[in-house]
Design a protein around this motif. Sequence first.
Motif, mmCIF file in Angstrom:
data_model
loop_
_atom_site.group_PDB
_atom_site.id
_atom_site.type_symbol
_atom_site.label_atom_id
_atom_site.label_comp_id
_atom_site.label_asym_id
_atom_site.label_seq_id
_atom_site.Cartn_x
_atom_site.Cartn_y
_atom_site.Cartn_z
ATOM 1 N N SER A 113 0.818 -1.221 0.000
ATOM 2 C CA SER A 113 0.000 0.000 0.000
ATOM 3 C C SER A 113 0.846 1.263 0.000
ATOM 4 O O SER A 113 0.314 2.367 0.158
ATOM 5 C CB SER A 113 -0.916 0.007 1.230
ATOM 6 O OG SER A 113 -0.149 -0.044 2.424
ATOM 7 N N GLY A 114 2.169 1.112 -0.127
ATOM 8 C CA GLY A 114 3.053 2.275 -0.096
ATOM 9 C C GLY A 114 3.009 3.097 -1.369
ATOM 10 O O GLY A 114 2.540 2.642 -2.419
ATOM 11 N N LYS A 115 3.533 4.318 -1.245
ATOM 12 C CA LYS A 115 3.583 5.245 -2.378
ATOM 13 C C LYS A 115 5.029 5.696 -2.598
ATOM 14 O O LYS A 115 5.835 5.682 -1.670
ATOM 15 C CB LYS A 115 2.704 6.449 -2.107
ATOM 16 C CG LYS A 115 1.226 6.095 -1.928
ATOM 17 C CD LYS A 115 0.396 7.326 -1.651
ATOM 18 C CE LYS A 115 -1.081 6.959 -1.459
ATOM 19 N NZ LYS A 115 -1.911 8.160 -1.170
ATOM 20 N N PRO A 116 5.387 6.095 -3.784
ATOM 21 C CA PRO A 116 6.764 6.554 -4.034
ATOM 22 C C PRO A 116 7.134 7.747 -3.153
ATOM 23 O O PRO A 116 6.301 8.593 -2.816
ATOM 24 C CB PRO A 116 6.751 6.931 -5.517
ATOM 25 C CG PRO A 116 5.622 6.139 -6.092
ATOM 26 C CD PRO A 116 4.584 6.036 -5.020
ATOM 27 N N LEU A 117 8.417 7.791 -2.764
ATOM 28 C CA LEU A 117 8.897 8.862 -1.894
ATOM 29 C C LEU A 117 9.177 10.123 -2.706
ATOM 30 O O LEU A 117 9.551 10.048 -3.895
ATOM 31 C CB LEU A 117 10.179 8.410 -1.180
ATOM 32 C CG LEU A 117 10.057 7.216 -0.231
ATOM 33 C CD1 LEU A 117 11.439 6.877 0.324
ATOM 34 C CD2 LEU A 117 9.099 7.514 0.900
ATOM 35 N N PRO A 118 9.064 11.271 -2.036
ATOM 36 C CA PRO A 118 9.495 12.510 -2.706
ATOM 37 C C PRO A 118 10.997 12.486 -2.978
ATOM 38 O O PRO A 118 11.750 11.759 -2.305
ATOM 39 C CB PRO A 118 9.113 13.596 -1.693
ATOM 40 C CG PRO A 118 8.060 12.975 -0.834
ATOM 41 C CD PRO A 118 8.393 11.514 -0.765
ATOM 42 N N PRO A 119 11.479 13.253 -3.920
ATOM 43 C CA PRO A 119 12.928 13.203 -4.253
ATOM 44 C C PRO A 119 13.834 13.564 -3.091
ATOM 45 O O PRO A 119 14.885 12.920 -2.909
ATOM 46 C CB PRO A 119 13.051 14.209 -5.405
ATOM 47 C CG PRO A 119 11.682 14.289 -5.993
ATOM 48 C CD PRO A 119 10.719 14.097 -4.859
ATOM 49 N N ASP A 120 13.471 14.579 -2.273
ATOM 50 C CA ASP A 120 14.349 14.957 -1.171
ATOM 51 C C ASP A 120 14.403 13.873 -0.095
ATOM 52 O O ASP A 120 15.477 13.571 0.457
ATOM 53 C CB ASP A 120 13.874 16.285 -0.578
ATOM 54 C CG ASP A 120 12.411 16.216 -0.149
ATOM 55 O OD1 ASP A 120 11.704 15.291 -0.623
ATOM 56 O OD2 ASP A 120 11.985 17.054 0.660
ATOM 57 N N VAL A 121 13.257 13.267 0.205
ATOM 58 C CA VAL A 121 13.244 12.180 1.199
ATOM 59 C C VAL A 121 14.017 10.980 0.674
ATOM 60 O O VAL A 121 14.760 10.318 1.417
ATOM 61 C CB VAL A 121 11.790 11.800 1.539
ATOM 62 C CG1 VAL A 121 11.754 10.643 2.536
ATOM 63 C CG2 VAL A 121 11.048 13.008 2.107
ATOM 64 N N LEU A 122 13.862 10.666 -0.602
ATOM 65 C CA LEU A 122 14.599 9.543 -1.177
ATOM 66 C C LEU A 122 16.101 9.793 -1.150
ATOM 67 O O LEU A 122 16.889 8.879 -0.874
ATOM 68 C CB LEU A 122 14.119 9.311 -2.612
ATOM 69 C CG LEU A 122 14.797 8.161 -3.362
ATOM 70 C CD1 LEU A 122 14.534 6.828 -2.670
ATOM 71 C CD2 LEU A 122 14.314 8.111 -4.818
ATOM 72 N N GLN A 123 16.519 11.049 -1.390
ATOM 73 C CA GLN A 123 17.943 11.376 -1.365
ATOM 74 C C GLN A 123 18.524 11.185 0.035
ATOM 75 O O GLN A 123 19.613 10.627 0.201
ATOM 76 C CB GLN A 123 18.136 12.830 -1.838
ATOM 77 C CG GLN A 123 19.591 13.270 -1.905
ATOM 78 C CD GLN A 123 20.381 12.479 -2.937
ATOM 79 O OE1 GLN A 123 19.823 11.990 -3.918
ATOM 80 N NE2 GLN A 123 21.687 12.346 -2.716
ATOM 81 N N LYS A 124 17.778 11.636 1.071
ATOM 82 C CA LYS A 124 18.249 11.439 2.449
ATOM 83 C C LYS A 124 18.303 9.957 2.817
ATOM 84 O O LYS A 124 19.223 9.514 3.523
ATOM 85 C CB LYS A 124 17.322 12.173 3.410
ATOM 86 C CG LYS A 124 17.389 13.688 3.291
ATOM 87 C CD LYS A 124 16.413 14.349 4.247
ATOM 88 C CE LYS A 124 16.467 15.884 4.118
ATOM 89 N NZ LYS A 124 15.504 16.547 5.025
ATOM 90 N N THR A 125 17.365 9.187 2.316
ATOM 91 C CA THR A 125 17.367 7.748 2.609
ATOM 92 C C THR A 125 18.559 7.059 1.968
ATOM 93 O O THR A 125 19.212 6.208 2.595
ATOM 94 C CB THR A 125 16.055 7.127 2.110
ATOM 95 O OG1 THR A 125 14.942 7.839 2.672
ATOM 96 C CG2 THR A 125 15.960 5.666 2.511
ATOM 97 N N ILE A 126 18.872 7.425 0.733
ATOM 98 C CA ILE A 126 20.031 6.823 0.049
ATOM 99 C C ILE A 126 21.328 7.214 0.752
ATOM 100 O O ILE A 126 22.251 6.398 0.898
ATOM 101 C CB ILE A 126 20.052 7.236 -1.437
ATOM 102 C CG1 ILE A 126 18.779 6.741 -2.146
ATOM 103 C CG2 ILE A 126 21.284 6.688 -2.126
ATOM 104 C CD1 ILE A 126 18.599 5.258 -2.116
ATOM 105 N N GLU A 127 21.437 8.465 1.210
ATOM 106 C CA GLU A 127 22.631 8.896 1.951
ATOM 107 C C GLU A 127 22.767 8.108 3.254
ATOM 108 O O GLU A 127 23.890 7.726 3.646
ATOM 109 C CB GLU A 127 22.541 10.396 2.241
ATOM 110 C CG GLU A 127 22.697 11.282 1.004
ATOM 111 C CD GLU A 127 22.575 12.754 1.349
ATOM 112 O OE1 GLU A 127 22.373 13.062 2.552
ATOM 113 O OE2 GLU A 127 22.667 13.590 0.436
#
Length: 485
Positions: free
Chosen positions: A177-191
């Motif tokens: 049921s999840g949705k794609p993350l915003p770009p800034d949140v995804l960038q922090k998660t990858i870091e």
Amino acid sequence: MANLEDSFLADLEDLSDNDDQNLDEAGGDEEHMEDDVNGDLADMEALNYDDLDSVSKLQKTQRYTDIMKKVEDALENGSNMSNQGIVLEDDPEYQLIVDCNTLSVDIENEIVIIHNFIRDKYRLKFPELESLVHHPIDYARVVKKIGNEVDLTLVDLEGLLPSAVIMVVSVTASTTSGKPLPPDVLQKTIEACDRALTLDASKKKVLDFVESRMGYIAPNLSAIVGSAVAAKLMGTAGGLTSLAKMPACNVQILGTKKKNLAGFSTATSQFRVGYIEQTEVFQTTPPALKMRACRLVAAKSTLAARVDSIRGDPSGNQGRAYREEIRKKIEKWQEPPPAKQPKPLPVPDSEPKKKRGGRRLRKMKERYAITDMRKLANRMQFGVPEESSLGDGLGEGYGMLGQAGNGKLRVSVGQSKLAAKVAKKFKDKQYSSGGATSGLTSSLAFTPVQGIDLIDPQADANRLGSGTQSTYFSETGTFSKIKRT
């Protein structure tokens, strides 16, 4: 009265003064408490959980940088053999190893903090992933690999997770049921994932350094489990002294991971086994004996760590003796059970055995002796078919019973000796007068031929007591009877 009133008034004035002072102090305390709460709120507001640097601070500390620099230099230069003659606690290399053990524990805690950060951010995209992948490093690798991809069939997770878990993750991602993350949140998660992987690489360097020095720091422990496993045990326990203080049951589970079987069988899974499963002894043991071998290795490793903590045997001979003992015990477990030896017969006694005899035993034998009827039933006559209870040979056979010619059962019933003795005693009691002649007994006997005969009553009583009947025949063949008046 005036003095009493004055004293009451003075007491009331003192009470009012004390109340004013207490109110002032309480007001001051409340002001201090409000200041503390405001300060805490300010600190909490200053701590931004969206910023990774405010959550993970270990890599920016001077202690982390200094220890990692010393570890890299030591790995490049090798071991310094000139310091092996000094006391262990004064050796700078040993102090570096102790610092490395402490740093490895701090790195583990920092990885857990970063894992929580990644999990909180990525929960919006794939909330079920945290229940499928439990290990922090594996979770960070999977999150970095998936990113914002919706179709996991396009993502290659081979090598990151087992095949069974990959299948479960792919099926669960199709119904999430999840949705794609915003770009800034995804960038922090990858870091955050990159930082967790960097810390894991630093931890491996620290363990490699400790492993290279295990032959000097813990020679006995290394002789049992190997240098690599000894370094991991020391790093997880927090040092050699902490490892020596642990019981064997806790040493056995150092390094265990929470396994997610995803509904698959638990037959081939090893529970409650940590780094010890990486030892050569555990790997070469048959599956049926692996748990016993694991407990044995954990017990001997604890003893070896205690010997190394006090520098009891720097040569490592004690550890090699423990390893040899482990090997012999495992070989003994694998031996087949001894063959059952035939039991020899006892030596016969030359002397006759003492058997019970006497009147009581003879009576018991007579009481339980086989009867004549049973003897005939157990016998068979050659050439003559026996009769049976159901006919045509069915039922219980009668043997030689009833084979006199009339088809009936004929058994000669004879009175046994025991029955005869019982009847004799009964008659003695009934007819005997205890040796005295009754006054009613007459000495005259009337016979049809001779008339009146004179008889001896005492002799007649003796004949009755000896088992004769009350009727008898005289020598002439005439029937005579005692006349009683």
